[in-house]
Scaffold this active site. Structure first.
Site, short mmCIF file in Angstrom:
data_model
loop_
_atom_site.label_atom_id
_atom_site.label_comp_id
_atom_site.label_asym_id
_atom_site.label_seq_id
_atom_site.Cartn_x
_atom_site.Cartn_y
_atom_site.Cartn_z
N GLU A 25 -7.97 2.63 0.59
CA GLU A 25 -8.25 1.66 -0.47
C GLU A 25 -8.79 0.34 0.06
OE1 GLU A 25 -5.40 1.95 0.97
OE2 GLU A 25 -5.02 -0.16 1.40
N ASP B 28 0.09 -5.07 4.54
CA ASP B 28 -1.30 -4.63 4.34
C ASP B 28 -2.17 -5.72 3.72
OD1 ASP B 28 -2.98 -2.53 4.94
OD2 ASP B 28 -2.84 -1.63 2.95
N LYS C 240 1.64 7.91 0.34
CA LYS C 240 2.01 7.94 1.76
C LYS C 240 3.38 8.59 1.92
CE LYS C 240 -0.22 3.70 3.44
NZ LYS C 240 -1.07 4.35 4.44
N ASP D 232 0.84 -1.20 0.00
CA ASP D 232 0.00 0.00 0.00
C ASP D 232 0.88 1.25 0.00
OD1 ASP D 232 -1.93 1.90 0.25
OD2 ASP D 232 -2.50 1.41 2.32
N ARG E 95 -11.08 -0.30 2.20
CA ARG E 95 -12.56 -0.31 2.22
C ARG E 95 -13.13 -0.47 0.82
NH1 ARG E 95 -12.58 5.43 5.16
NH2 ARG E 95 -10.67 4.52 5.98
N1 BES Z 1 -3.17 0.33 5.24
C1 BES Z 1 -3.53 1.59 5.75
C2 BES Z 1 -3.81 1.58 7.24
C3 BES Z 1 -2.63 1.45 8.15
C4 BES Z 1 -1.83 2.54 8.42
C5 BES Z 1 -2.38 0.27 8.79
C6 BES Z 1 -0.78 2.42 9.30
C7 BES Z 1 -1.34 0.16 9.68
C8 BES Z 1 -0.54 1.23 9.93
C9 BES Z 1 -4.80 2.09 5.08
O1 BES Z 1 -5.00 1.69 3.77
C10 BES Z 1 -4.75 3.58 5.09
O2 BES Z 1 -3.85 4.11 4.52
N2 BES Z 1 -5.70 4.19 5.76
C11 BES Z 1 -5.72 5.60 5.89
C12 BES Z 1 -7.16 6.03 5.76
C13 BES Z 1 -7.35 7.49 5.61
C14 BES Z 1 -6.79 7.98 4.29
C15 BES Z 1 -8.81 7.78 5.71
C16 BES Z 1 -5.16 5.98 7.26
O3 BES Z 1 -5.38 5.23 8.21
O4 BES Z 1 -4.48 6.98 7.34
ZN ZN Z 2 -4.11 -0.13 3.25
ZN ZN Z 3 -4.03 2.96 2.35
#
Ligand code: BES
Ligand code: ZN
Ligand code: ZN
Length: 497
Positions: free
Chosen positions: A340, A279, A268, A261, A342
């Site tokens: 992504e 992920d 990111k 991811d 969701r």
């Molecule tokens: N895979 C990430 C969530 C994640 C982040 C898991 C850090 C473990 C550690 C997910 O896809 C994500 O990036 N979520 C975002 C959502 C936001 C953009 C609404 C997040 O958590 O920042």
């Molecule tokens: Zn993710």
């Molecule tokens: Zn993500």
């Protein structure tokens, strides 16, 4: 590690002696067949107060004339639970060195079969390292240890059965960990699908179906396709069916499987981005659970759906602002391509309705916000059914894997439907309650029974494992890397609750 149960009184190799706090000498029931000098060596250490038997502590006694021993602490006898036995077992494995030799004999002082089993389970769970990518010299050759857990004649059948089950479950946990630890250049959707396909060949009661990219496009899996289309490694959905001919409704597991991811166009930050190889932990949990069920000869029907994609930025990638149409027909305004998980799950959850399951549980490393809320200590747990949520929480408690109840509130759902141009949006209005808004988003894609418009929604739970699938420093079953969390919880839920 090869672990067996034996009712014999012999001590082969190094003696492993679990002890309660306050033990001042070798418990009488453990003395049989113990060489005199080994016994007096242990008695000396205990009577001098040099080993206090605090939880998870160990002490090795080498250099005696007739044998070696490892003492391991269980804490206070009146407080000691099955979890302490499991942790003590893991502490033994963590401390095994060449000097302990290749044979261990564990001797308990009147512990229940359940506790002896848990000790064995801890030993086996902790017996894991991921070294596929290291060159090996002869020096580092791992020592293969043979462990005998000794018990009375009348306990041996029950304990052997329990240990055999734990062996199977451990295989599932270790498979989940292997999948998670695998670097993302070697673990991508097609590889995962191939592995599932190959794995299923070993079992005549398991079918694996792969929905490839073209089929996903054709079927209208707009969430899965949108997330995966920016990568040269195309997305797919992998469906596992165990004992599919068994009549009636069954458990159905869904996994988020983002093999890497990057965040996509909503890229990111660079720090720790490597961790986003984990992920796909949701899909690894699901695959590992199927392995645990298969290895323990589960006879009921179980279905699992894994949603595999790599989230990459590229000229083919989806953009913030895109509106996609999911399998359910609902449209989503994609406001952030990093939300992504969701999107792929929206198709996985909707697809689940085709199997008319008893219940659906999804597993996902879904939100950083869940890690903010619960740290690395507990998985976030949401459900549309309070009793079901309690059942999962309790199954987790039974096996020592915490899943903490979190709220599904209408206000969060409202926040996720407030798009100007689509049915839903993949981002909350602000960052507060981000784990809850994500759960509320998913709920919209959990089908009603028979996909009836006004029907009853299928019982569903969502487990956010973003904080627990890796990075836990307090999980004593694991040294580092992927934890394989919840394979044991769900095996317990499906087979025993
Ligand atoms: N895979 C990430 C969530 C994640 C982040 C898991 C850090 C473990 C550690 C997910 O896809 C994500 O990036 N979520 C975002 C959502 C936001 C953009 C609404 C997040 O958590 O920042
Ligand atoms: Zn993710
Ligand atoms: Zn993500």
């Amino acid at each position: 590690m090869e672990l067996n149960v034996s009712a014999s009184e012999n001590i082969n190799g190094t003696l492993v002696l679990p002890l309660y706090e306050g033990s001042e000498s070798v418990p009488e029931s453990c003395e049989v067949g113990m060489p005199t000098s080994l016994k007096s060596q242990i008695n000396r250490v205990l009577s001098d107060g040099d080993f206090k038997a605090k939880k998870k502590s160990t002490m090795t006694l080498l250099g005696g004339e007739d044998g070696k021993a490892i003492l391991v602490g269980l804490g206070k006898s009146d407080e000691c639970t099955i979890h302490d036995f499991r942790k003590a077992g893991a502490a033994i494995t963590a401390g095994i060195k060449k000097s302990h030799g290749s044979e261990l004999t564990v001797r308990f002082d009147g512990a229940s079969v359940a506790k002896m089993g848990a000790f064995a389970e801890g030993m086996m769970l902790r017996d894991y390292s991921y070294d596929n990518y290291k060159q090996k010299d002869d020096e580092d050759e791992k020592i293969e240890v043979a462990v005998r857990i000794t018990c009375s004649e009348k306990e041996s059948e029950e304990l052997s059965k329990l240990v055999a089950d734990y062996k199977g479950i451990c295989k599932g946990v270790h498979l989940s960990r292997d999948l998670g630890n695998c670097p993302p250049n070697d673990m991508y959707p097609e590889v995962f699908a191939d592995m599932a396909w190959e794995w299923a060949k070993d079992f005549d009661n398991i079918d694996v179906t792969i929905i490839n990219y073209d089929q996903a496009v054709k079927a209208g899996m707009g969430g899965l396709v949108a997330v995966g289309m920016g990568s040269a490694r195309k997305p797919c959905m992998v469906i596992f069916e165990m004992n599919k001919h068994v009549e009636g409704r069954c458990p159905l597991l869904v996994g988020k499987g983002i093999t890497f991811d990057t965040g996509g166009i909503s890229l990111k930050p660079g720090a720790n981005m490597d961790e986003m190889k984990y992920d796909m932990g949701g899909s690894a949990t699901v695959f590992g659970t199927m392995e645990a069920l298969a290895q323990t000869g589960h006879e009921g029907k179980v279905v699992a759906i894994t949603c595999m994609a790599e989230n990459m930025p590229s000229s083919n990638a989806q953009r913030p602002g895109d509106v996609i149409t999911t399998l359910s027909g609902k449209t989503i305004e994609v406001l952030n391509t990093d939300a992504e998980g969701r999107l792929v799950l929206s198709d996985g959850l909707w697809k689940a309705g085709e199997f008319d399951p008893e219940y659906i549980i999804d597993f996902a490393t879904l939100t950083g916000a869940c890690v903010v809320a619960l740290g690395h200590e507990a998985t976030g747990l949401w459900s549309n059914d309070d009793d079901f949520r309690t059942r999962i929480h309790e199954a987790g408690n039974e096996v020592g894997e915490l899943a903490w109840p979190m709220p599904l509130l209408p206000a969060f759902e409202k926040e996720m439907t407030n798009s100007k141009i689509a049915d839903t949006r993949n981002l909350g209005a602000g960052r507060w309650g981000g784990a809850n808004t994500a759960a509320a988003f998913l709920k919209q894609f959990v089908p009603n029974r028979g996909y009836e418009k006004d029907g009853e929604q299928i019982t569903w739970a969502h487990m956010d494992i973003a904080g627990t699938y890796w990075g836990s420093k307090t999980n004593t079953m694991v040294k580092d890397g992927a934890t394989g969390v919840h394979v044991r919880t769900i095996h317990h839920l499906i087979t025993k609750s």
